[in-house]
Write a protein that holds these residues in place. Structure first.
Motif, short mmCIF file in Angstrom:
data_model
loop_
_atom_site.label_atom_id
_atom_site.label_comp_id
_atom_site.label_asym_id
_atom_site.label_seq_id
_atom_site.Cartn_x
_atom_site.Cartn_y
_atom_site.Cartn_z
N THR A 298 0.84 -1.20 0.00
CA THR A 298 0.00 0.00 0.00
C THR A 298 0.87 1.25 0.00
O THR A 298 0.61 2.21 -0.75
N VAL A 299 1.91 1.25 0.83
CA VAL A 299 2.81 2.41 0.88
C VAL A 299 3.55 2.58 -0.45
O VAL A 299 3.64 3.68 -1.00
N LEU A 300 4.09 1.47 -0.99
CA LEU A 300 4.84 1.55 -2.24
C LEU A 300 3.96 1.97 -3.42
O LEU A 300 4.44 2.59 -4.37
N SER A 301 2.67 1.63 -3.35
CA SER A 301 1.76 1.99 -4.44
C SER A 301 1.60 3.49 -4.58
O SER A 301 1.21 3.99 -5.64
N LEU A 302 1.92 4.25 -3.51
CA LEU A 302 1.90 5.71 -3.60
C LEU A 302 2.94 6.21 -4.59
O LEU A 302 2.80 7.30 -5.16
N ILE A 303 3.98 5.39 -4.82
CA ILE A 303 5.02 5.73 -5.79
C ILE A 303 4.74 5.09 -7.14
O ILE A 303 4.82 5.73 -8.19
N THR A 304 4.40 3.79 -7.12
CA THR A 304 4.28 3.05 -8.38
C THR A 304 3.03 3.43 -9.17
O THR A 304 3.09 3.51 -10.40
N THR A 305 1.91 3.67 -8.50
CA THR A 305 0.67 3.97 -9.22
C THR A 305 0.78 5.24 -10.06
O THR A 305 0.40 5.24 -11.24
N PRO A 306 1.29 6.35 -9.50
CA PRO A 306 1.48 7.54 -10.36
C PRO A 306 2.40 7.27 -11.55
O PRO A 306 2.18 7.81 -12.64
#
Length: 312
Positions: A298-306
């Motif tokens: 969930t935390v890493l998705s803040l970087i990967t999703t954008p």
């Protein structure tokens, strides 16, 4: 950009509820008995209601024609995810294997994906997402649940008898029964009485709050050191990088439309769904490991999703 602020807001809500669950556990307000009660409440009432509610969308021949590509793509991807589960996690023992398998076929696309794709692609993006999620919801409550029954199958004596027992247990799971009810409502476009529909919606709306509180309670009761477990990192790489990359390359190779490609890639890169931790807690898998995967992805998705949003 407004779509990213929406995603960040949702992530912040989830993390806050997670922290509250941890706090309540540390203060012994949510006890071990309370966790068991919350788990059963979610699995036997709130998640089935949420599943039925998710199928209450308009669906007719015209909508099917306009969303046919994304529906076919979603079905193909579920098959692909099943292959990943068979190939990548076979060497693990049940406790972690079930978590990684279920977390691969079931992401957090329902919570985060819908508002994000609506912000990126407008109303048509939300429609495509709703249709895209139909196969995922069917798989997560059929084959997905069966991953947590593997240990029962291995421990039970007898070949066919044990597999029949596990199949019966899987098919009678409340969330799978909810899929059958939801599919019937969607295909027939049957309208529920107002009081029943409202009660269903209210119960469904409890899903994120109760799920994140429970996950927080599980985290609060476990020793999560070290968080950067090698298997957690491997799962995050597969979930957040490998899967959306394969989807992007496959869609481009198959000349899938840009809109359908964008929606599929963004949703393929969503983090592990909180349901994984709940099922792990209920069926004796490694719920602490599931909590680590959920939190870190969930935390890493803040970087990967954008990043994936920019790529598509």
């Amino acid at each position: 950009m407004p779509e990213f602020s929406t995603m960040l807001s949702l992530q912040a809500q989830m993390m806050l509820l997670l922290a509250i669950g941890i706090f309540l556990t540390k203060k012994h307000i949510i006890t071990e008995q309370g966790r068991a009660c919350l788990t059963d409440l979610l699995l036997f009432l709130i998640l089935p209601a949420n599943t039925i509610q998710s199928f209450r969308i308009e669906f007719n021949a015209e909508i099917f024609r306009s969303t046919r590509d994304i529906l076919i793509l979603s079905i193909v991807l579920q098959v692909f995810y099943g292959v990943i589960c068979a190939v990548c996690y076979g060497r693990y023992a049940f406790a972690r294997k079930a978590v990684m398998q279920y977390g691969t076929v079931c992401s957090n696309a329902g919570f985060l994906g819908s508002p994000l794709t609506e912000g990126l692609f407008g109303g048509v993006g939300l429609l495509l997402t709703s249709v895209y999620l139909i196969p995922q919801r069917i798989v997560m409550w059929s084959m997905g649940v069966s991953y947590f029954m593997q240990d029962d199958a291995a421990a039970s004596p007898g070949g066919r008898t044990r597999h029949r027992a596990v199949l019966r247990k899987t098919l009678t799971h409340p969330c799978i029964l909810a899929v059958f009810v939801g599919m019937a409502l969607m295909l027939t476009q049957c309208q529920l009485p107002a009081f029943l529909g409202k009660a269903l919606q209210c119960t469904s709306n409890c899903n994120m709050t109760m799920s994140m509180l429970l996950i927080g309670a599980i985290i609060g009761s476990c020793d999560l050191h070290p968080l950067l477990d090698r298997d957690v990192i491997l799962y995050c790489v597969i979930r957040l990088f490998l899967m959306p990359l394969v989807v992007l390359v496959g869609c481009r190779a198959a000349h899938v439309g840009e809109l359908a490609t964008g929606v599929a890639v963004v949703l393929a890169g969503m983090p592990m769904g909180g349901t994984t931790t709940i099922l792990a807690e209920k069926y004796g898998a490694d719920s602490a490991f599931a909590s680590k995967c959920t939190a870190l992805s969930t935390v890493l998705s803040l970087i990967t999703t954008p990043l994936w949003c920019l790529v598509v």
